[in-house]
Motif scaffolding. Structure first.
Motif, PDB file in Angstrom:
ATOM      1  N   ALA A 128       0.844  -1.192   0.000  1.00 30.28           N
ATOM      2  CA  ALA A 128       0.000   0.000   0.000  1.00 30.28           C
ATOM      3  C   ALA A 128       0.873   1.233   0.000  1.00 30.28           C
ATOM      4  O   ALA A 128       2.074   1.155   0.245  1.00 30.28           O
ATOM      5  N   CYS A 129       0.249   2.377  -0.263  1.00 31.04           N
ATOM      6  CA  CYS A 129       1.005   3.619  -0.269  1.00 31.04           C
ATOM      7  C   CYS A 129       0.102   4.766   0.170  1.00 31.04           C
ATOM      8  O   CYS A 129      -1.053   4.859  -0.241  1.00 31.04           O
ATOM      9  N   VAL A 130       0.647   5.601   1.030  1.00 34.38           N
ATOM     10  CA  VAL A 130      -0.027   6.844   1.411  1.00 34.38           C
ATOM     11  C   VAL A 130       0.780   7.945   0.747  1.00 34.38           C
ATOM     12  O   VAL A 130       1.890   8.239   1.168  1.00 34.38           O
ATOM     13  N   PRO A 131       0.268   8.544  -0.340  1.00 33.72           N
ATOM     14  CA  PRO A 131       1.144   9.394  -1.143  1.00 33.72           C
ATOM     15  C   PRO A 131       1.315  10.834  -0.662  1.00 33.72           C
ATOM     16  O   PRO A 131       2.202  11.522  -1.146  1.00 33.72           O
ATOM     17  N   GLY A 132       0.486  11.287   0.276  1.00 32.02           N
ATOM     18  CA  GLY A 132       0.566  12.723   0.573  1.00 32.02           C
ATOM     19  C   GLY A 132       0.504  13.086   2.029  1.00 32.02           C
ATOM     20  O   GLY A 132      -0.039  14.125   2.394  1.00 32.02           O
ATOM     21  N   GLY A 133       1.057  12.261   2.900  1.00 33.62           N
ATOM     22  CA  GLY A 133       0.952  12.535   4.339  1.00 33.62           C
ATOM     23  C   GLY A 133      -0.211  11.748   4.932  1.00 33.62           C
ATOM     24  O   GLY A 133      -1.152  11.384   4.220  1.00 33.62           O
ATOM     25  N   LEU A 165      -2.143  14.412  -3.449  1.00 33.35           N
ATOM     26  CA  LEU A 165      -0.717  14.723  -3.328  1.00 33.35           C
ATOM     27  C   LEU A 165      -0.410  15.322  -1.955  1.00 33.35           C
ATOM     28  O   LEU A 165       0.686  15.172  -1.424  1.00 33.35           O
ATOM     29  N   GLY A 166      -1.411  16.016  -1.377  1.00 30.23           N
ATOM     30  CA  GLY A 166      -1.282  16.546  -0.011  1.00 30.23           C
ATOM     31  C   GLY A 166       0.007  17.302   0.209  1.00 30.23           C
ATOM     32  O   GLY A 166       0.384  18.167  -0.582  1.00 30.23           O
ATOM     33  N   SER A 167       0.713  16.956   1.264  1.00 33.22           N
ATOM     34  CA  SER A 167       1.949  17.642   1.612  1.00 33.22           C
ATOM     35  C   SER A 167       3.160  16.963   0.981  1.00 33.22           C
ATOM     36  O   SER A 167       4.288  17.366   1.222  1.00 33.22           O
ATOM     37  N   GLY A 168       2.902  15.885   0.217  1.00 34.14           N
ATOM     38  CA  GLY A 168       4.026  15.170  -0.380  1.00 34.14           C
ATOM     39  C   GLY A 168       4.735  14.243   0.589  1.00 34.14           C
ATOM     40  O   GLY A 168       5.886  13.877   0.379  1.00 34.14           O
TER      41      GLY A 168
END
Ligand SMILES: Cc1cc2nc3c(=O)[nH]c(=O)nc-3n(C[C@H](O)[C@H](O)[C@H](O)COP(=O)(O)O)c2cc1C
Ligand code: SF4
Ligand code: SF4
Ligand code: FES
Lengths: 184, 450, 322
Positions: B282-287, B325-328
């Motif tokens: 899994a991946c959380v892409p933006g914080g 993308l959030g905070s990256g």
């Protein structure tokens, strides 16, 4: 750890100068904006924020004591109870957790014979788990005083506990940090 | 070679010091802006650049600046948000520590554009050593005439200082940051009024992220149009990504917003693939606040297209099959990680960080944490999963500030994509304490044609 | 148009009202009155800065204004959202609102002690009213409730923090009515509490008003004589000559004796004229007051709806069963 409050509370002239410098960063009449910084200074000086310390800060900034209590109890970096000379603050949040933070916490607990939130009998170490310290890429990590210790292993923990035991000063002002960051 | 606009000089020996920074072209944008441009022209360049806020919400910076109220005789303020507390995010610290003058330069140009004469950098208290680095750099900037009265003889005055928080994620929310800067508890304000009208000390105020402000420097130097050439669509320029989790090369990367997620995770230029040869789970892409994506939605969108490292592509599919993308803050999970545990961990974070002002967030975050804890430790019930869903749904959108949403989204996304793993925790209470579930099965999505 | 300020039009649950610009949705609804008025637990019209926190007053704005008819994406707190010309608002007519409100009530109750049978406020508690009208049949919360010790803050006031819903009204009251606030909100999140931190006694001429603004039984009157349920007492409008305040109050009588004195509240439970400590705590003789007659309690509440009788009825399952 017998102290339950502070009796003599006052800053040295040097610290008062620093307080005035900080107050000077804000417009006339907005000196309350200096509160958070001044509480950091007070905590570094007196170890923790007892009622006399907070009342002293209130007097310095010409605000009501309750305004200081409200702030001191809101922010997680402030200690309103006595703590050890060196706080080992281990990040426990997601990215650190999946890189082994829980094992590091357990290792420190076993090594020092204390649980999260407790202080060693000699009053040197307090262990505290904290939320994300912005070092996720260098996990697991802990902060002691101002210093970040990253890429922790058990051996590294042994080393730094030994070093702090010999020299229990957590305030590593200005010391180089050795970030192991991405190449750019 | 990808272009770097912020970190290109970061490895130059001594770049944290004034002399080296200046020799390498530092403070050029101040000279250009103050001597050859009007404040509105600077705002115009930022608009042209398409720069969007790098703090998480991605709001167009030029537009935000043009909303700033300018009543006669009332001072305005620019505040830099260096609170950086979103789990997974550590790029601002990297930038401030390595190349502090870049932020100061950006603050000067941006303050000029906004007509602010007293600006502050609000930095999280835990970054005290970075605060000292910044204070040293600010002193150097004053000594060299870049700050203070009548900068470069142009008549523009600017005072800049750094001021710390003391441990509170919520102070990254802009109105909580303002309260904290006023020496108060970090309780977000009720809006309206917005900071652009009544912010710090009830004066018009702009709050921008560290990276946003730093990006103004290359925009002024090279022009907004040049900046906008990088990237795809409305995702212009470069973006700092904090890469962490189970990858070979964690760290801060400056990317052009046109590469694929696959390249970012697997290429040696960036993360270098999953650690220990494991598979991606899994991946959380933006914080931590943004929805988690299961392995099969990380590199491809539900429509089967390559996912890109852009605002739009990461959000493709909405919350059903996309993220943000959030905070990256890019967090990668390998097959050995437990989604329930991670969700519990994040929820504990939001519970710990709730300011406590409004009822749904104050009470709901703690409730979700308790239910998740029970599930993670094998004491959960099947109804707990729907209960969690209902609690997050009743928090989302009903709170004073977006922390409520930030607490709700990770729970919602985990249930949406990993329900079978939650159910397994209920059905296999012993096994869930001994091993992890592994990869979830791929779901198929109707690839929308309409 | 003879009016000086131009009024703007807003529709709430299909009812049209014209109000001055800057009016909040909640106050516009109060001008209409009745069912369209959203409940409010933290907002208090005379307390500057109050509101926005409890989220019980959430409403749906289905049309933003004549100029920009788009609906607002989220529910908004009606107590702190100003109306716009042509705005259309849904309160009770919105499923979304009712659902969210049910959620808010549940959140407010998960850590609330279910001690109505022994609470001084029972019968005039806004949370009780709210739960009665908007709550769920039974709680889904299965964990230990948060508790605090009761403390006396001075000789007049008792703080029962366990019951507090953190509406902040008492803090705004202290800020506004006294010149040196001594109590405030400590800690954060669900550990937050109202406190003086050092157990200061609150002794300011007007501090007693925190009791009246408290929507629940967290701040109570230590001088309340003859422990009695509110619905056994009979409220009378009274007044006296007072140099500190208006002297207009309500005497809650048991037979011929004054059990307690409070300020006068309107139908939304709000005090319009605050009274001083002397009137509230020290004038307990009938001879201290001029009696005007029985007070009509027209607040939409558990007592006025006569839902409260002896013994405690099973009217709010949530409150009586844990
Ligand atoms: C709970 C919460 C925490 C936030 N934390 C941060 C933060 O640490 N840093 C940041 O730049 N923005 C943070 N934000 C976003 C800010 O509110 C704000 O949108 C941002 O600083 C605006 O700057 P930008 O337009 O340059 O992105 C946070 C928002 C919320 C709701
Ligand atoms: S949503 Fe949470 S953090 Fe934001 S104001 Fe409400 S209680 Fe505070
Ligand atoms: S004590 Fe009462 S008035 Fe004060 S915050 Fe709590 S519920 Fe509100
Ligand atoms: S009354 Fe509006 S939020 Fe509480």
């Amino acid at each position: 750890m017998s102290e339950t409050t502070h009796s003599q509370v006052s800053f040295s002239d040097e610290l008062l100068k620093e307080v005035n410098r900080v107050i000077g960063q804000f417009p006339e009449g907005k000196q309350k904006s200096a509160l958070i910084r001044v509480l950091h200074i007070a905590q570094a000086e007196f170890g923790w924020l007892s009622v006399p310390v907070m009342d002293y800060v209130a007097r310095l900034l010409h605000i009501q004591p309750i305004e200081v209590y409200e702030v001191a109890t809101f922010y997680s970096m402030y200690d309103t109870k006595p703590v050890g000379k060196v706080k080992l603050e281990v990040c426990r949040t997601g990215p650190c957790m999946i890189e082994g933070a829980e094992k590091i916490v357990k290792y420190i607990e076993d090594k020092l014979g204390i649980q999260d939130g407790e202080t060693t009998a000699d009053g040197i170490f307090t262990l505290k788990t904290v939320e994300c310290l912005g070092a996720c890429g260098y996990a697991p990590m802990l902060q002691a005083g101002e210093k970040y210790h990253e890429h922790l292993t058990e051996a590294k923990v042994d080393e730094l506990i030994e070093a702090y035991r010999k020299n229990p000063v957590a305030n590593y002002m200005g010391q180089e940090t050795n970030l192991n960051s991405a190449k750019s | 070679m990808t272009r770097k606009l912020l970190l290109d000089k970061v490895n130059v020996e001594g770049i944290a010091g004034y002399d080296v920074y200046r020799k390498n072209g530092g403070y050029r944008s101040v000279e250009k802006a103050l001597k050859t441009m009007s404040p509105d022209e600077v705002v115009e360049e930022v608009k042209k650049s398409g720069l969007r806020g790098r703090g998480g919400a991605g709001f167009p910076t030029g537009m935000k600046w043009s909303f700033l109220a300018k009543p006669e005789g009332v001072p305005r303020h620019l505040l830099c948000n260096a609170d950086e507390s979103e789990p997974g995010t550590f790029k601002d610290r990297y930038l401030m520590e390595k190349i502090p003058h870049l932020l100061i330069e950006g603050m000067i140009v941006s303050s000029f554009a906004l007509g602010a004469n007293q600006s502050y950098i609000y930095i999280r208290g835990e970054y005290m050593y970075v605060l000292r680095i910044l204070e040293k750099a600010i002193a150097e900037a004053y000594a060299n005439g870049w700050l203070g009265k009548n900068i470069l003889g142009t008549g523009f005055d600017l005072d800049l200082s750094v001021t710390p928080g003391a441990g509170a994620y919520i102070c990254g929310e802009e109105t909580a940051l303002i309260e904290s800067l006023e020496g108060k508890r970090g309780n977000p304000r009720i809006k309206p009024p917005f900071p652009a009208v009544k912010g710090l000390w009830q004066r018009p105020t702009v709050v921008n992220n560290v990276e946003t402000i730093a990006a103004v420097v290359p925009i002024v130097n090279d022009g907004g149009e040049e900046y906008a050439k990088i990237g795809i669509g409305r995702s212009t320029g470069t973006k700092l990504i904090s890469a962490g989790g189970n990858i070979n090369k964690p760290g801060v990367y400056e990317i052009e917003m046109n590469i694929t997620v696959e390249e970012f995770i697997y290429s040696d230029t960036y993360c270098g693939g999953i650690k220990n040869g494991k598979r991606l789970k899994a991946c959380v892409p933006g914080g931590s606040s943004v929805p988690i994506l299961p392995h099969y939605l990380v590199c491809k969108t539900a429509a089967g297209e390559d996912r890109l490292m852009t605002y739009e592509s990461l959000a493709d599919g909405g919350f059903a099959t996309g993220s943000m993308l959030g905070s990256g803050g890019f967090i990668v999970y390998d097959e050995d990680q437990c989604i329930v545990r991670n969700t519990w961990n994040f929820t504990r974070f939001y519970h710990h960080e709730s300011c406590g002002q409004c009822s749904p967030c104050r009470e709901g975050t703690g409730w979700m944490e308790k239910v998740l804890h029970r599930l993670e430790y094998g004491h959960g019930k099947m109804e707990d999963i729907n209960l969690l869903w209902d609690i997050q749904r009743k928090i989302e959108g009903n709170t004073i500030c977006p922390l409520g949403d930030a607490a709700a989204w990770p729970v919602a996304a985990a249930i949406r994509h990993f329900r079978e793993e939650f159910e397994w925790h209920v059905n296999e209470p012993k096994a869930c304490m001994e091993r992890n579930y592994g990869l979830v099965t791929e779901k198929t999505f109707e690839t929308a044609t309409a | 148009m003879s009016e000086q300020t131009e009024k703007i039009k807003v529709t709430i649950d299909g009812k049209l009202v014209e109000v001055a610009p800057g009016t909040t949705i909640l106050n516009a609804a109060r001008e209409i009155g009745g069912e369209v008025v959203p409940p409010a637990m933290c907002y208090y019209s005379s307390l500057k800065g109050s509101g926005g926190k409890c989220r019980t007053c959430l409403v749906e704005v289905s049309k933003g204004s004549e100029k920009d008819p788009r609906p607002m994406p989220k529910l908004v707190a009606s107590c702190s959202t100003p109306v716009a010309d042509g705005m259309e608002v849904k309160n009770k007519s919105s499923e979304k609102v009712l659902d969210a409100r049910k959620g808010v009530v549940e959140f407010l109750l998960i850590n609330h002690p279910l001690d109505c049978p022994i609470c001084d406020q029972a019968g005039e508690c806004h949370l009780q009213d709210l739960a009665f009208e908007h709550g769920l049949e039974k709680t889904r919360y299965e964990f230990k409730r948060r508790t605090f010790d009761q403390i006396d803050i001075g000789e007049y006031i008792k703080l029962h923090m366990t019951r507090c819903i953190l509406c902040y009204r008492c803090v705004y009251t202290a800020d506004q009515l006294t010149n040196a606030r001594e109590h405030g909100v400590l800690k954060r999140g669900d550990a937050a509490e109202i406190s003086t931190y050092i157990q200061n006694s609150l002794d300011n001429d007007f501090i007693g008003n925190v009791i009246d603004v408290c929507p629940v039984g967290a701040l109570t009157d230590r001088t309340f004589r003859f422990k009695s349920r509110v619905w056994y007492t009979k409220p009378m409008d009274v007044h006296c000559e007072c140099s500190k305040c208006s002297g207009k109050a309500v005497a809650w009588m048991i037979g011929d004796e004054i059990a307690r004195i409070t300020a006068r509240k309107d139908q939304y439970g709000e005090v319009k004229e605050f009274i001083c400590n002397d009137c509230r705590f020290n004038k307990k003789q009938k001879s201290d007051w001029v009696f005007e007659g029985p007070r009509h309690i027209d607040r939409h509440s558990v007592i006025s709806a006569n839902k409260y009788e002896d013994p405690i009825p099973e009217h709010t399952p949530l409150l009586n069963k844990a």
